[in-house]
Design an enzyme around this catalytic site. Structure first.
Site, short mmCIF file in Angstrom:
data_model
loop_
_atom_site.label_atom_id
_atom_site.label_comp_id
_atom_site.label_asym_id
_atom_site.label_seq_id
_atom_site.Cartn_x
_atom_site.Cartn_y
_atom_site.Cartn_z
N GLU A 28 -22.07 7.68 4.93
CA GLU A 28 -23.29 7.60 4.68
C GLU A 28 -24.27 7.86 5.82
O GLU A 28 -25.45 8.42 5.70
CB GLU A 28 -23.78 6.02 3.91
CG GLU A 28 -22.94 5.91 2.58
CD GLU A 28 -21.47 5.02 2.83
OE1 GLU A 28 -21.12 4.31 2.05
OE2 GLU A 28 -20.94 5.44 3.86
N GLU A 37 12.34 10.32 4.48
CA GLU A 37 12.81 11.62 4.39
C GLU A 37 14.28 11.83 4.36
O GLU A 37 15.20 12.80 4.16
CB GLU A 37 12.61 12.81 5.39
CG GLU A 37 10.64 13.35 5.16
CD GLU A 37 10.77 14.61 5.94
OE1 GLU A 37 11.84 15.51 5.93
OE2 GLU A 37 9.72 15.09 6.70
#
Length: 345
Positions: free
Chosen positions: A53, A288
């Site tokens: 913002e 992994e």
């Protein structure tokens, strides 16, 4: 499509530009519109820096138009003092005519307080535009705050006949027995760059001696997490000498040695691992391997996504791939491989 949705899509596009740099903050984009014309836009670029913002407001050249404009933001404006002042207060100060928000913020210091501030000030506020898309954008952030654990993505590559590695013995060469194509390997490095941490077990380090980096692309390396209960990994392993941030979960010691942080856990199971990652403020982890580590996350049902790469190689024998239940939500062909995407219900 309604104009609110068009501008919220733009917020999402902008937010994604901060993906590799804002964690543990959420990805946020903001657009300022006057009479159906964008006069300012911005996104949260880096953790600790100005919020979306603020950047959008600073980008407006004709500041006198702000009180007659609508500000769009994909996540509820913050209402607390963190590393930056509250964005909700800034929106009030600038006297925006209207505020459109994609989704509420689950963070306990916000959690509706920003919206409440805007409503109490009498600013027209609309919440829930493209909410599903906005929630998906920050799924890591939402999972972290709502479930008090990181967002977990499992990944492995398996052969056409269902193996993730060849059989290993003491005479086996250390190194990766590649299954996927070079192009898919580069894609995996892109995936790694999107997560805060990457996790493997001891055996993966001992047999593959991996770097667990994003060396094939221009991106940010994840924090490496290794499970080594009895600290058996050789000090000659690459992860001990390349200087990159690494955490080793073990049952022996705490401490820091060069780039390695040792974290002692009384019990090394998925529950304690995820709890510790939460305490370390790690919002997402890319798991992994190896087979045993992946299977623990699957059996204990503490995962959010799984990405299974199936190559054309045939091993005939070796280490079986993990078993995942359910039907993939979708799959795609990539180079010579097929990639199946699963999402836990």
């Amino acid at each position: 499509m309604f104009s609110d949705e068009i501008y919220m899509y733009r917020c999402i596009e902008l937010a994604q530009l901060g993906m590799q740099n804002v964690a543990p903050n959420p990805m946020v984009g903001s657009v300022i519109v006057f009479e159906d014309r964008i006069i300012g836009e911005g996104y949260h670029q880096r953790y600790g820096s100005a919020h979306a913002e603020v950047n959008a407001i600073n980008n407006v050249k004709q500041k006198e138009l702000i009180p007659f404009s609508t500000i769009y933001v994909n996540l509820e404006p913050c209402a607390h003092h963190g590393k930056t002042p509250p964005c909700a207060d800034l929106i009030l100060k600038k006297k925006f005519k209207r505020v459109v928000i994609g989704s509420k913020d689950p963070f306990h210091e916000v959690a509706g307080k920003g919206i409440e501030k805007l409503n109490q000030a009498g600013i027209e506020t609309k919440v829930g535009v493209l909410e599903k898309e906005c929630l998906n954008l920050n799924k890591r952030f939402f999972t972290f705050h709502q479930k008090e654990r990181p967002y977990v993505i499992l990944k492995w590559a398996q052969t056409a006949d269902g193996f993730i590695d060849k059989a290993r013995n003491s005479d086996s060469e250390i190194g990766v027995n590649w299954i996927s194509s070079p192009e898919t390997q580069t894609l995996v490095h892109h995936w790694r760059s999107q997560e805060q941490a990457i996790l493997v077990g001891r055996k993966t380090v001992e047999t593959d001696n991996p770097t667990l980096t994003v060396r094939e692309i221009d991106g940010k390396n994840p924090i490496r997490i290794v499970i080594d209960s009895q600290l058996q990994i050789s000090s000659k392993a690459t992860l001990f000498s390349d200087g990159l941030e690494t955490i080793i979960f073990n049952r022996i010691k705490n401490g820091k040695e060069n780039n390695i942080s040792f974290v002692k856990l009384d019990s090394i199971d998925t529950k304690n691992i995820l709890k510790e990652l939460y305490l370390l403020n790690i919002q997402s982890v890319f798991v992994e391997g190896g087979n045993r580590t992946l299977q623990h996350f699957l059996v204990n049902n503490v995962w959010d996504e799984a990405r299974v790469i199936v190559g054309k190689s045939i091993f005939k024998d070796g280490i079986k791939a993990p078993i995942i239940q359910g039907i993939p939500k979708f799959y795609k062909e990539f180079s010579n491989d097929k990639i199946y995407h699963y999402f836990r219900k």
